[in-house]
Scaffold this motif. Structure first.
Motif: not given
Length: 485
Positions: A359-365
């Motif tokens: 997967w390509v991750l898009d983390l907004q943490l």
């Protein structure tokens, strides 16, 4: 609860049965009323036709009676003109006699046609035929008498043929005319009496129909009032039963939610206890076994190569067992979550899932870790864990985004993918345990769980839970790490 539902169903069934019987009874009553009304209208129409015929008969009899009186008066004038001529010998009296004779014959002809049309062959017809003959004889005898008494011939052509028929029985003519006139008067009176009787019948029938309609309207409105009252009572009973049922359902729902939360808490506690035992006891056993096997392998490596090979394979198996123990412990009670907090645990979980599924991750943490109470962190982590597991199984996604936002009163977790997307029918399915578990876990903490199909595709999951801050835990002892045995 089952008895309550059965009671409501029985009450509704009894209401439908009563309505059906009431509708059938009123259908029969209305049919009878319609038949009676139609019969009454037929009677009224028949009576109207009879009244019209009787009025016509009465008018006709009265006209005939008037004509008979006219005939009698014309006979009297005829005699007066004859007597005047005999006294004065004036030709004007003779002309008036002839004019009156012509009118007399015309009236007699009309009456003769009437009697032959209405009473052919009857005694009245025979009597009037005799009267008509007497009148002709009377006219002819009068004309002959005036012709004989005239000093010079008279032009009496208008009087018809003069004849010496002898004396005419005037008394017979008068009595017969009076008898015929009385008969017509009685016939007219009889027709009027019959007409009045039919009018009374019509009045009674109309009054009866009106009374019947009034009674039907009264009964109808009374029945409507009773039915409305009954329906209102049934409605109130149904509302009461429904409120009791709703209250019971809400109570059972709260009990089930409390039970579900209790079971989840018990499950988490059992997982924590089992993870601790696996870490402390099984980990120690595996580590000691690995150290002993490694020592034996070093001692026998040169002297017993075959045994050393077996020991090397045993060491590899022990390493696999230790790795399996670590995975089991991480699944039951993630050490990253316990030691480093929710943000690091979500980032680690997402990285591992992305590596397994490309997967390509898009983390907004958040950049820094946050401190929430233990139960809230576990609930959010389990939701993220279940969501990523479902995405890996069903979504066929290539990109996954995870966002976490913390405010003063609430914390929000969002997970989205670009896969095939959840179907609307799946959103309504009640046997999807994964979704039910996530909903129940979030609802038990007073949160809100929302899942929907993304635009244009994919699946979006959004969780909002009350934000309960926790005290900052003490740092783990030195030498302790998530990867320790």
């Amino acid at each position: 609860m089952v008895r309550m539902v059965q009671k409501v169903q029985n009450l509704a069934a009894a209401t439908r049965l009563n309505d059906w019987m009431r509708n059938r009874s009123w259908a029969i009553a209305m049919t009878v009323a319609i038949v009676i009304t139609v019969g009454g209208l037929v009677i009224l129409e028949t009576a109207r036709e009879r009244i019209a015929a009787e009025y016509e008969s009465a008018l006709e009899a009265r006209d005939v009676s008037v004509q008979l009186s006219t005939l009698e008066s014309q006979l009297a004038r005829l005699g007066a003109y004859q007597s005047g001529f005999l006294l004065t010998k004036q030709a004007a009296s003779a002309q008036a006699y002839c004019t009156t004779a012509a009118r007399l014959r015309q009236t007699a002809q009309q009456l003769n046609l009437y009697y032959h049309r209405r009473e052919a062959g009857s005694a009245g017809t025979a009597s009037f035929t005799e009267i008509a003959a007497q009148i002709d004889a009377r006219i002819g005898a009068g004309a002959a008498a005036m012709q004989q008494a005239a000093p010079q011939p008279l032009g009496l052509a208008a009087c018809g043929t003069a004849s010496d028929a002898g004396l005419v029985d005037t008394a017979l003519v008068d009595s017969t005319l009076s008898l015929l006139r009385d008969n017509e008067a009685r016939r007219a009176q009889h027709a009027l009496d019959a007409s009045r009787a039919d009018q009374r019948v019509s009045t009674f029938v109309a009054a009866g129909l009106s009374a019947l309609n009034i009674v039907l309207f009264i009964l109808l409105f009374r029945n409507l009032g009773i039915q409305i009252d009954r329906q209102a009572r049934v409605q109130r009973q149904l509302i009461t039963q429904q409120e009791e049922l709703d209250q019971l359902v809400n109570e059972r729902t709260r009990q089930l939610e409390a039970l579900g939360w209790h079971l989840q808490a018990v499950s988490e506690n059992e997982k924590t206890q089992l993870a601790r035992e696996l870490h402390d006891e099984l980990g120690a056993i595996l580590t000691a076994s690995k150290m002993d096997v490694a020592w034996a392998n070093r001692k026998l490596k040169d002297s017993e190569p075959a045994i050393s090979e077996k020991l090397t394979r045993a060491l590899a198996n022990l390493d696999q067992g230790i790795a399996l123990k670590r995975r089991i412990i991480e699944d039951m009670r993630p050490t990253v979550l316990a030691n480093f907090g929710l943000v690091t645990a979500l980032r680690t979980l997402a990285d591992e899932a992305a590596q397994r599924n490309n997967w390509v991750l898009d983390l907004q943490l958040p950049a820094d870790d946050i401190q929430l109470d233990e139960q809230t962190e576990i609930a959010l982590f389990r939701v993220a864990q279940e969501s990523l597991t479902n995405a890996a199984k069903y979504a066929r996604a290539s990109q996954v985004s995870i966002g976490l936002q913390v405010e003063d009163a609430q914390v929000a977790l969002s997970i989205a993918d670009n896969g095939v997307g959840i179907m609307p029918a799946d959103l309504k399915r009640t046997h999807t345990h994964g979704l039910l578990g996530m909903r129940q876990r979030v609802a038990a903490h007073g949160g809100h769980f929302d899942i929907r199909r993304g635009v244009p595709n994919g699946t979006d999951i959004h969780v909002v839970m009350p934000c309960v801050r926790a005290s900052v835990p003490e740092a783990p002892p030195a030498g302790t790490s998530p990867g320790s045995v």
